[in-house]
Design an enzyme around this catalytic site. Structure first.
Site, mmCIF file in Angstrom:
data_model
loop_
_atom_site.group_PDB
_atom_site.id
_atom_site.type_symbol
_atom_site.label_atom_id
_atom_site.label_comp_id
_atom_site.label_asym_id
_atom_site.label_seq_id
_atom_site.Cartn_x
_atom_site.Cartn_y
_atom_site.Cartn_z
ATOM 1 C CB SER A 161 -15.330 4.398 -103.693
ATOM 2 O OG SER A 161 -14.009 3.943 -103.585
ATOM 3 C CG ASN A 162 -10.301 6.547 -104.254
ATOM 4 O OD1 ASN A 162 -9.886 7.129 -103.257
ATOM 5 N ND2 ASN A 162 -10.223 5.236 -104.394
ATOM 6 C CG LEU A 206 -2.196 7.070 -118.338
ATOM 7 C CD1 LEU A 206 -2.007 8.307 -117.468
ATOM 8 C CD2 LEU A 206 -3.379 7.262 -119.276
ATOM 9 C CG ASN A 244 -2.234 6.225 -109.527
ATOM 10 O OD1 ASN A 244 -3.436 5.971 -109.708
ATOM 11 N ND2 ASN A 244 -1.365 5.278 -109.221
ATOM 12 C CG HIS A 267 -0.290 2.054 -105.272
ATOM 13 N ND1 HIS A 267 -0.640 1.237 -106.332
ATOM 14 C CD2 HIS A 267 0.374 1.277 -104.395
ATOM 15 C CE1 HIS A 267 -0.192 0.016 -106.088
ATOM 16 N NE2 HIS A 267 0.428 0.007 -104.924
ATOM 17 C CD GLU A 298 11.132 3.691 -113.486
ATOM 18 O OE1 GLU A 298 11.152 2.928 -112.509
ATOM 19 O OE2 GLU A 298 12.025 4.502 -113.754
ATOM 20 C CG LEU A 299 3.088 0.178 -112.222
ATOM 21 C CD1 LEU A 299 1.830 0.694 -112.905
ATOM 22 C CD2 LEU A 299 3.097 -1.341 -112.204
ATOM 23 C CD GLU A 306 -7.659 3.784 -101.855
ATOM 24 O OE1 GLU A 306 -6.720 3.303 -102.471
ATOM 25 O OE2 GLU A 306 -8.846 3.503 -102.099
HETATM 26 C C1 GRF Z 1 -8.327 2.129 -105.135
HETATM 27 O O1 GRF Z 1 -7.991 1.211 -104.125
HETATM 28 C C2 GRF Z 1 -7.095 2.820 -105.632
HETATM 29 O O2 GRF Z 1 -6.103 2.963 -104.676
HETATM 30 C C3 GRF Z 1 -6.609 1.890 -106.724
HETATM 31 O O3 GRF Z 1 -7.788 1.405 -107.330
HETATM 32 C C4 GRF Z 1 -8.850 1.426 -106.381
HETATM 33 C C5 GRF Z 1 -9.994 2.148 -107.020
HETATM 34 O O4 GRF Z 1 -11.160 2.081 -106.230
HETATM 35 N N1 GRF Z 1 -5.741 2.590 -107.635
HETATM 36 P P1 GRF Z 1 -12.418 2.970 -106.613
HETATM 37 O O5 GRF Z 1 -12.802 2.617 -108.037
HETATM 38 O O6 GRF Z 1 -12.040 4.406 -106.486
HETATM 39 O O7 GRF Z 1 -13.499 2.576 -105.651
#
Ligand code: GRF
Length: 211
Positions: free
Chosen positions: A21-22, A101, A115, A117, A151-152, A182
């Site tokens: 979805s992102n 990675l 990234n 999060h 680092e993570l 997001e």
């Molecule tokens: C999101 O909540 C993002 O923050 C996390 O993984 C999820 C991915 O969701 N890293 P999508 O696949 O983009 O719907």
């Protein structure tokens, strides 16, 4: 980090393992707004990822490189690195990419990997950021977009936005609210990167809007 305007349109790769979805939000935003960049490549480790389908629907090149426990990490990284080089990628966006990675890969693309999060880092790092914040009982959580370092969930923070957890709210409702934020925050951060508006000083990211 570039601090002089480099007008070249950025070629964006998105790494995703699941729903995507992102990824969709970044694709849509980049089509409808002039962010000086285009999503040209989507990579997954999971052949069944809906993210791959979304990319194909938008005519974006895709590749699936599964991680095979029997092959070496160097071999796996080599394949990813080659794919990125073949496509002349300027920015890698991790969007629910479920593999870590390697440090060598991260070093190779220093300050070119970002990234998203689903918590306000540095709280609730790791795989279950939404659930962990909910279970902890915090009243405010949120979303972070950050550069990736060795680092993570640790690199310099580009954008953060809080999300309130209201009394009686379920974890599912919170998840929906987090995703909504997001989908706005990630494309904005990608836009800043593509317009060369980000400058990292120590671990602080300055946003220098140019217009
Ligand atoms: C999101 O909540 C993002 O923050 C996390 O993984 C999820 C991915 O969701 N890293 P999508 O696949 O983009 O719907």
């Amino acid at each position: 980090m570039a601090d002089i305007l480099n007008n070249k349109r950025k070629r964006i790769a998105i790494f995703a393992s699941g729903n995507g979805s992102n990824l969709q939000a970044i694709i849509d935003y980049s089509k409808n707004n002039d962010i000086n960049g285009d999503v040209v490549f989507v990579l997954s480790n999971n052949a069944d990822a809906f993210a791959l389908k979304r990319a194909r629907n938008s005519n974006i090149d895709t590749e699936c490189i599964p991680y095979n426990m029997n092959s070496s990490r160097i071999e796996f990284d080599g394949k990813i690195s080659q794919a990125i080089k073949n496509k002349n990628i300027d920015l890698i966006c991790l969007a629910g990419y479920m593999l870590l990675l390697s440090p060598d890969f991260i070093d190779e693309y220093k300050n070119k990997i970002i990234n998203i999060h689903p918590s306000l880092l540095p709280s609730f790092k790791g795989l279950h950021g939404i659930r962990d914040a909910f279970d902890y009982g915090v009243k405010v959580t949120g979303v972070t977009v950050h550069f990736v370092d060795r680092e993570l969930d640790n690199g310099p923070i580009i954008l953060q936005e809080p999300v309130l957890i209201r009394e009686g709210e379920t974890a599912e409702e919170l998840e929906g609210n987090i995703h909504e934020v997001e989908h706005k925050l990630y494309p904005r951060a990608v836009g800043y990167f593509c317009r060369d508006e980000l400058k990292i000083i120590d671990r602080k990211v300055l946003i220098i809007e140019r217009s």
